[in-house]
Design an enzyme around this catalytic site. Structure first.
Site, PDB file in Angstrom:
ATOM      1  N   CYS B  92      44.246  44.381  51.216  1.00 38.83           N
ATOM      2  CA  CYS B  92      43.345  44.250  52.199  1.00 38.83           C
ATOM      3  C   CYS B  92      44.099  44.746  53.828  1.00 38.83           C
ATOM      4  CB  CYS B  92      43.522  42.550  51.946  1.00 38.83           C
ATOM      5  SG  CYS B  92      41.981  41.784  53.182  1.00 38.83           S
ATOM      6  N   HIS B 201      39.998  42.058  46.941  1.00 41.72           N
ATOM      7  CA  HIS B 201      40.996  41.488  46.150  1.00 41.72           C
ATOM      8  C   HIS B 201      41.266  41.196  44.860  1.00 41.72           C
ATOM      9  CE1 HIS B 201      42.733  40.208  50.172  1.00 41.72           C
ATOM     10  NE2 HIS B 201      41.897  40.061  50.603  1.00 41.72           N
ATOM     11  N   GLU B 203      44.163  40.458  42.963  1.00 40.92           N
ATOM     12  CA  GLU B 203      44.437  39.305  42.221  1.00 40.92           C
ATOM     13  C   GLU B 203      43.864  38.108  42.638  1.00 40.92           C
ATOM     14  OE1 GLU B 203      44.328  40.929  45.201  1.00 40.92           O
ATOM     15  OE2 GLU B 203      45.117  39.390  46.595  1.00 40.92           O
TER      16      GLU B 203
END
Lengths: 81, 236
Positions: B92, B201, B203
């Site tokens: 990002c 994302h 994560e």
């Protein structure tokens, strides 16, 4: 010395902000063909003559103020200190 | 998953305004790696062969997203690590920083909709033979969240042709394009294949609690590659 840098999205780069403003202007009844939105950076330079200032401003634009891939820039020297 | 031998040590950089650094570190820990926190003002990296530039809004996204963070002192050693074959993953805002820094091609512009998008998006894995996707299979469909206002990947027609021909588009949005990215590009690698950026994302998608664990396929691949690089740096 004061300078103004104008940064614009290059032709062909989609500018959603400009499109949104264009739509609103038309809604208000204005006959507008196109609207593009860029950025104005007013700078107060510490020293140097016009030539040096222009050269430094070019470097500022290339390194930071504009992204040469998507933006063009224009430098205006406003006045001398 | 964690294997044997030394853990992969992976630096996670925090810029002023980063907000996914903790999630990135937590995800790495869960995947058996050792995250090493690094501050943007650090002039050296710890002894690592892999770095994550996490998501967030470094320097408030002022001027252009990533434009100010690329001049952080830590970017010098990151440039050198990348040039030396080390692994760099930008997520990002990290992707935006890598593009601004010239470590990745293209630029990220405001979303076509001008709206911040925050939702799970379907992705297609275009390349499963990178250090960032080796746990995936080609054409595999993943579900990973995006959350960004400036995720519209731009490349002019020449650059786009080069990226497509050289197989550097790693991830593509499937179905609806959430931000207007050219060719629905969600993630790219550099020419050498050791630097990747993506807007989704991974994560945030490592725990079934949050809906998908597909992010672990990407980060797990990265951890595997980082572990190999840690134990045999010359092999990178």
């Amino acid at each position: 010395m004061r300078a103004t840098v104008l940064v614009r999205p290059k032709p062909g780069i989609l500018d959603p902000q400009g499109e949104a403003v264009l739509g609103s202007l038309r809604q208000l009844g204005f006959a507008v063909e196109d609207a593009r939105i860029g950025r104005v950076v007013d700078l107060e330079l510490a020293n140097g003559g016009r030539e040096q200032a222009r050269a430094e401003l070019e470097r500022m634009c290339e390194q930071l103020l504009a992204n040469p891939l998507i933006e063009s820039y224009e430098i205006e020297l406003v006045g001398e200190a | 998953m964690t294997g044997t031998g030394p853990k992969a040590r992976i630096a996670v950089v925090t810029f002023p305004g980063s907000n996914d650094d903790r999630d990135a570190a937590l995800a790495l820990e869960r995947l058996g790696a050792e995250p090493v926190p690094v501050w943007h003002a650090d002039r050296e990296l710890p002894d690592v062969r892999a770095v994550i530039l996490p998501g967030g809004f470094s320097h408030g996204d002022y001027l252009r997203a990533g434009a100010l963070a690329r001049f952080a002192p830590v970017m010098g050693p990151i440039q050198r690590l990348a040039a030396d074959g080390g692994l760099v993953l930008g997520i990002c805002n990290g992707f935006q920083i890598l593009c601004e820094a010239g470590l990745l091609p293209g630029a990220l512009r405001p979303n076509h909709s001008l709206s911040f998008v925050c939702r799970d998006v379907p992705l297609t894995v275009e390349r499963a033979d990178t250090p960032f996707t080796a746990r995936c299979t080609e054409r595999q469909r993943l579900s990973i969240p995006v959350k960004h206002g400036e995720g519209c990947f731009f490349a002019d027609s020449e650059l786009l042709a080069e990226l497509e021909e050289s197989g550097r588009v790693v991830l593509r949005y499937e179905g609806e394009n959430p931000n207007g990215s050219v060719a629905a590009i969600a993630g790219v690698v550099n020419a050498e294949g050791n630097v990747m950026g993506l807007m989704p994302h991974p994560e945030h998608a490592v725990d079934p609690l949050t809906g998908s664990t597909d992010g672990a396929l990407l980060l797990g691949s990265f951890v595997d590659a980082a572990r190999r690089a840690t134990t045999a740096p010359a092999a990178v």
